[in-house]
Design a protein around this motif. Structure first.
Motif, mmCIF file in Angstrom:
data_model
loop_
_atom_site.group_PDB
_atom_site.id
_atom_site.type_symbol
_atom_site.label_atom_id
_atom_site.label_comp_id
_atom_site.label_asym_id
_atom_site.label_seq_id
_atom_site.Cartn_x
_atom_site.Cartn_y
_atom_site.Cartn_z
ATOM 1 N N ASN B 25 0.827 -1.205 0.000
ATOM 2 C CA ASN B 25 0.000 0.000 0.000
ATOM 3 C C ASN B 25 0.858 1.250 0.000
ATOM 4 N N ARG B 26 1.950 1.187 0.725
ATOM 5 C CA ARG B 26 2.846 2.329 0.788
ATOM 6 C C ARG B 26 3.454 2.612 -0.596
ATOM 7 N N ILE B 27 3.910 1.546 -1.239
ATOM 8 C CA ILE B 27 4.522 1.719 -2.557
ATOM 9 C C ILE B 27 3.505 2.270 -3.556
ATOM 10 N N LEU B 28 2.304 1.710 -3.482
ATOM 11 C CA LEU B 28 1.309 2.093 -4.476
ATOM 12 C C LEU B 28 0.779 3.500 -4.262
ATOM 13 N N SER B 29 0.804 3.956 -3.010
ATOM 14 C CA SER B 29 0.215 5.272 -2.767
ATOM 15 C C SER B 29 1.243 6.390 -2.915
ATOM 16 N N GLU B 30 2.503 6.008 -2.980
ATOM 17 C CA GLU B 30 3.530 7.039 -3.100
ATOM 18 C C GLU B 30 3.524 7.622 -4.518
ATOM 19 N N GLU B 31 3.903 8.894 -4.629
ATOM 20 C CA GLU B 31 3.947 9.547 -5.942
ATOM 21 C C GLU B 31 5.254 9.212 -6.633
ATOM 22 N N HIS B 32 5.273 8.187 -7.405
ATOM 23 C CA HIS B 32 6.521 7.879 -8.106
ATOM 24 C C HIS B 32 6.319 7.888 -9.616
ATOM 25 N N GLY B 33 5.078 8.153 -10.028
ATOM 26 C CA GLY B 33 4.814 8.296 -11.456
ATOM 27 C C GLY B 33 4.910 7.006 -12.255
ATOM 28 N N LYS B 34 4.997 5.879 -11.577
ATOM 29 C CA LYS B 34 5.103 4.612 -12.305
ATOM 30 C C LYS B 34 3.760 3.884 -12.267
ATOM 31 N N ARG B 35 3.467 3.199 -13.380
ATOM 32 C CA ARG B 35 2.272 2.363 -13.389
ATOM 33 C C ARG B 35 2.704 0.979 -12.958
ATOM 34 N N ILE B 36 2.103 0.506 -11.902
ATOM 35 C CA ILE B 36 2.519 -0.769 -11.333
ATOM 36 C C ILE B 36 1.360 -1.756 -11.386
ATOM 37 N N ALA B 37 1.658 -2.941 -11.829
ATOM 38 C CA ALA B 37 0.659 -4.011 -11.745
ATOM 39 C C ALA B 37 1.055 -4.907 -10.580
ATOM 40 N N VAL B 38 0.067 -5.271 -9.783
ATOM 41 C CA VAL B 38 0.328 -6.115 -8.620
ATOM 42 C C VAL B 38 -0.390 -7.438 -8.806
ATOM 43 N N ILE B 39 0.332 -8.514 -8.628
ATOM 44 C CA ILE B 39 -0.299 -9.826 -8.641
ATOM 45 C C ILE B 39 -0.279 -10.326 -7.204
ATOM 46 N N GLU B 40 -1.468 -10.564 -6.686
ATOM 47 C CA GLU B 40 -1.596 -10.916 -5.273
ATOM 48 C C GLU B 40 -2.051 -12.340 -5.123
ATOM 49 N N ASN B 41 -1.467 -13.054 -4.190
ATOM 50 C CA ASN B 41 -1.953 -14.383 -3.874
ATOM 51 C C ASN B 41 -2.736 -14.394 -2.570
ATOM 52 N N GLU B 42 -2.583 -13.316 -1.820
ATOM 53 C CA GLU B 42 -3.347 -13.224 -0.584
ATOM 54 C C GLU B 42 -4.352 -12.109 -0.764
ATOM 55 N N TYR B 43 -5.512 -12.296 -0.210
ATOM 56 C CA TYR B 43 -6.504 -11.261 -0.380
ATOM 57 C C TYR B 43 -6.298 -10.188 0.662
ATOM 58 N N GLY B 44 -5.427 -9.285 0.336
ATOM 59 C CA GLY B 44 -5.074 -8.228 1.267
ATOM 60 C C GLY B 44 -5.985 -7.041 1.079
ATOM 61 N N GLU B 45 -5.532 -5.941 1.605
ATOM 62 C CA GLU B 45 -6.352 -4.732 1.574
ATOM 63 C C GLU B 45 -5.842 -3.774 0.509
ATOM 64 N N VAL B 46 -5.120 -4.325 -0.455
ATOM 65 C CA VAL B 46 -4.556 -3.445 -1.474
ATOM 66 C C VAL B 46 -5.656 -2.977 -2.405
ATOM 67 N N GLY B 47 -5.708 -1.704 -2.637
ATOM 68 C CA GLY B 47 -6.704 -1.213 -3.561
ATOM 69 C C GLY B 47 -6.446 0.248 -3.857
ATOM 70 N N ILE B 48 -5.605 0.500 -4.801
ATOM 71 C CA ILE B 48 -5.245 1.862 -5.151
ATOM 72 C C ILE B 48 -5.576 2.032 -6.624
ATOM 73 N N ASP B 49 -6.206 3.143 -6.948
ATOM 74 C CA ASP B 49 -6.716 3.321 -8.301
ATOM 75 C C ASP B 49 -5.664 3.225 -9.394
ATOM 76 N N GLN B 50 -4.476 3.785 -9.110
ATOM 77 C CA GLN B 50 -3.522 3.876 -10.210
ATOM 78 C C GLN B 50 -2.852 2.545 -10.527
ATOM 79 N N ALA B 51 -3.072 1.554 -9.694
ATOM 80 C CA ALA B 51 -2.432 0.274 -9.957
ATOM 81 C C ALA B 51 -3.475 -0.761 -10.365
ATOM 82 N N LEU B 52 -3.045 -1.696 -11.171
ATOM 83 C CA LEU B 52 -3.912 -2.809 -11.502
ATOM 84 C C LEU B 52 -3.585 -3.929 -10.526
ATOM 85 N N VAL B 53 -4.569 -4.370 -9.785
ATOM 86 C CA VAL B 53 -4.334 -5.446 -8.832
ATOM 87 C C VAL B 53 -5.054 -6.689 -9.331
#
Lengths: 347, 448
Positions: B25-53
């Motif tokens: 969540n920290r990585i995804l919410s930081e302003e780094h200007g990168k588009r990040i795709a996240v592949i998750e195996n655990e159903y965590g609380e990740v949910g940030i608009d700019q990333a594809l989870v």
């Protein structure tokens, strides 16, 4: 493939038309009479092209949230089924692009869709399950979870479908979903092709081999030695030849007579990049092969499974699909750049 | 045909509760200007608009040949295979594994599947460690050990829950298991994005800059005490202890902060590598060189140091002060207290089966011999070698050959030219019950 010349088709491939879609062109289908080519892109765009000219008849953008994965055209009617990462499949009027139905199957990707030859049934795979629907969108049954994600489905008989996943091929009754038979194999089956008579089931495996079973005798065989995983497999309409990719050459196994065990397969060599798609014409022994570099070759096979190049062209990018028109008089190539190239096929 | 850059992939591992989701969540919410795709195996609380989870169920595919090194993650092949069809939109892929995941198949996926290999590159493996619980976890599960062993970066999270001494001991233990990893201490998974993304984890030069002697054996001393001394003559007094001798290096101008202690330790490692001069009781000790106190006589023994200006000295001793009741006494007979103490836990004190071997040699390597040796080594011990990486000076090649491997899988390519730099070789192997001597000799036999 410098000799081929970019976008200058050779041999039986004649200039046709070219169009683009917004993203990676993932899959496509001709309508039953070959007047419309439908193409889907990875971000959920669906385009209906006029088959002869490439004019866009209709388009629907961002249909499947998170992306489109597969489509299947009804064999006799202008009904298109599409599936995507949103766990949904949709039915469309292929002439007008109107959405007829949208059915959500829950969490997971709808990876494959398959109409029965009479067009009455639609098989849908999502994650580890297969669902069977009637043409009107009513569900007949859904399977229990397979041991892993279903990687391919094929009709093995009029009333039976074959499913492949890691570790097994299963045969399910089309009207009840009951499993008739399973073949187990400790390997990840990434592709499947069933011979037209339903006797031979061939699967490409992640471990760079092709495994096949003969249902009539229960015999199975493994063909190893591929340079890459054989994700492209295609039986010809007679069931005599199985063309397999996996590396830069096409290997053609001949199922006529004693073979293919112990026989030397045909080898089709000209590609300089791995084969991504193989597609036999509906009639006869013309085989189209596409590769990562965008090269498309049409081969005419002889009795041994070897062949001559009778057509060639080069498009921009990785070939993702090769689609013969139902009358085999045109061939469409879809590519990773969003290109849709259609050649007329001469004599 | 266009030529694309491969998309870098970071694998994020760590036991449940180690802070993976917080970090993501920290990585995804930081302003780094990168588009990040996240592949998750655990159903965590990740949910940030700019990333594809993308959620994927872990599917481990073994091969019919039974080789564990060929085992891959089928779910990743499928998901990445699809992601590459929308590649333009992603600068980076993060794979979050379940707490119990074996990192082997995840890493192997990037070597074993030619389509994945052509589009993605494994940038690094980051393992989050719950500093408060990892000791128990290491005792109980192979997965946690392997997650440590496979890592390029070890993030010691929740450092606030553990005292410094325990943290030091933990770090040493983890380093014993994996000497190529960078260790970062943090709380609440608060690490800069650069710690996780674009690691170019296989750039050993950078590793060396951080820790110049990381290729050396473990610290040969157990204890450091820093003393503030005024000019004068001081007695170092030792009672009888467990050994008849004790090695010692006295460092002048030793500061007490962590970085300075490490710096001093690295310097002392080199002093310890030199032959020791025997020092008898009642003699004066030399500063800055390797000495061996002779403690055979019964009763307390005294040694002396002469200090000419106000300084802080560091005693880097083979054993702890406690074991010999070692004291520094001034001319008035007062015991001088330490400014700080530091325990360096040596490798032999742990019996972790998993460890690292590091080889550094100058000179050129014969490519044919290297190939033959590596093939044999990997065929025989590939299952026990979790990871290896390094660079090689191949005879006749003007660029350094950089490689990395996972179990039996090996991938390498020529990179930076040598230029004027001294041609040398560095290899690190991490694995279970590795035959260190055999591997060293095998490599040395490949030198031209």
């Amino acid at each position: 493939m410098s000799g081929l010349g970019k976008n200058k088709p050779k041999g039986i491939l004649l200039e046709g038309w070219y169009a683009t879609v917004d993203d990676y062109a993932i899959c496509g289908a001709w309508n039953p009479n070959g007047t419309i080519l439908v193409v889907g892109d990875s971000i959920g765009g669906i385009y209906g092209f006029e088959g002869k000219s490439g004019t866009v008849l209709w388009e629907q953008k961002r249909t499947h949230r998170d992306g489109l994965l597969c489509m299947a055209m009804h064999p006799h009617e202008n009904i298109l089924a599409t599936g995507g990462q949103d766990g949904t499949f949709m039915l469309w009027n292929a002439q007008k692009g109107e959405l007829l139905q949208e059915i959500n199957l829950g969490r997971g990707w709808v990876d494959t869709l398959l109409w029965s030859s009479d067009g009455q049934l639609l098989a849908v795979s999502i994650a580890r399950r297969v669902h069977m629907y009637r043409k009107d969108g009513s569900e007949i049954w859904k399977s229990a979870d397979h041991p892993s994600t279903v990687s391919a489905i094929q009709w093995s008989k009029d009333n039976e479908i074959a499913t492949a996943c890691y570790g097994q091929v299963a045969f399910c009754d089309a009207s009840s979903g009951e499993i008739h038979e399973t073949f187990e194999w400790k390997g990840s089956l990434v592709s499947m092709s069933v011979s037209p008579d339903g006797d031979i089931v061939a699967c490409g495996s992640q471990d760079k081999s092709v495994h096949f079973w003969r249902r009539s005798t229960g015999e199975d065989s493994m063909m190893a030695g591929y340079h890459g995983k054989p994700s492209a497999l295609s039986f010809d309409e007679s069931g005599r030849f199985l063309a397999t990719g996996g590396g830069n050459s096409v290997t053609v196994w001949n199922f006529q007579g004693e073979g293919p065990e112990g026989t030397k397969p045909g080898t089709l060599e000209i590609h300089i990049q791995p084969i991504t798609k193989l597609s036999f014409a509906h009639q006869g022994v013309h085989l189209a092969s596409g590769a990562r570099d965008g090269a498309v070759i049409v081969w005419s096979l002889d009795d041994s499974g070897n062949g001559d190049i009778i057509g060639a062209s080069l498009v921009e990018e990785i070939i993702s699909d090769l689609l013969w028109r139902p009358d085999d008089r045109a061939l469409a190539a879809l590519d990773a750049h969003g290109g849709v190239t259609v050649w007329q096929v001469g004599n | 045909m266009s030529i694309h850059e491969k998309v870098p992939v970071t694998i994020l591992t760590g036991f449940l509760g180690s802070g993976k989701t917080t970090l993501l969540n920290r990585i995804l919410s930081e302003e780094h200007g990168k588009r990040i795709a996240v592949i998750e195996n655990e159903y965590g609380e990740v949910g940030i608009d700019q990333a594809l989870v993308i959620n994927a169920d872990e599917e481990i595919f073994e091969m019919s040949n039974g080789c564990i090194c060929c085992t891959v993650r089928g779910d990743l092949i499928r998901v990445l295979g699809n992601l590459m069809k929308r590649r333009d939109k992603f600068d980076y892929v993060l794979v979050e594994t379940t707490g119990l995941a074996d990192p082997g198949p995840v890493a192997q996926t990037f070597f074993m599947d030619e389509e994945i290999q052509s589009e993605f590159s494994l940038d690094g493996i980051v393992t989050l460690v719950d500093a408060a619980h990892i000791e128990q976890q290491l005792g109980r599960s192979d997965e946690s050990t392997e997650q440590i062993a496979f890592a390029d970066v070890l993030i010691l999270n929740k450092k606030d829950l553990v005292d410094d001494e325990a943290l030091d001991a933990l770090e040493v233990r983890l380093r014993d298991m994996n000497r190529m990893a960078r260790v970062v201490r943090t709380e609440k998974a608060s690490v800069p994005v650069e710690t996780v993304l674009n690691l170019e984890a296989f750039n050993l030069d950078e590793v060396l800059e951080r820790r110049p002697t990381f290729l050396e054996p473990e610290y040969p001393f157990e204890w450091t005490g820093v003393y503030s001394l005024e000019p004068g003559r001081y007695e170092i007094s030792l009672a009888e202890g467990p050994d008849p001798t004790m090695s010692l290096v006295i460092v002048s101008e030793q500061n007490t902060d962590d970085a300075s202690l490490r710096e001093g330790a690295e310097w002392c490692v080199r002093r310890y590598a030199e032959p020791a001069a025997a020092s008898e009781p009642e003699s004066d000790l030399t500063m800055g060189s390797h000495i061996e106190l002779q403690l055979q006589a019964s009763g307390r023994k005294s040694f002396y140091v002469q200090i000419d200006s106000s300084i802080q000295i560091g005693l880097f001793a083979q054993h702890t002060a406690e074991e010999f009741d070692m004291q520094v006494i001034n001319a008035n007979g007062d015991v001088v207290p330490t400014e700080c103490e530091r325990i360096w836990v040596a490798q032999h004190e742990h019996d972790d089966e998993v460890g690292s071997i590091a080889i550094e040699k100058e000179g050129d390597v014969d490519p044919n011999r290297l190939n033959a040796w590596l093939s044999r080594l990997l065929a025989e011990s590939g299952i026990d070698i979790f990871r290896m990486k390094g660079f090689i000076s191949l005879a006749g090649q003007d660029k350094r050959f950089v490689f990395q491997g996972v179990h039996m899988l090996f991938d390498g390519q020529p990179e930076k030219p040598w230029g004027d730099a001294v041609r040398r070789n560095q290899l690190v192997f991490i694995g279970r019950n590795l035959d260190e001597e055999g591997i060293r000799k095998g490599f040395e036999a490949c030198l031209v």
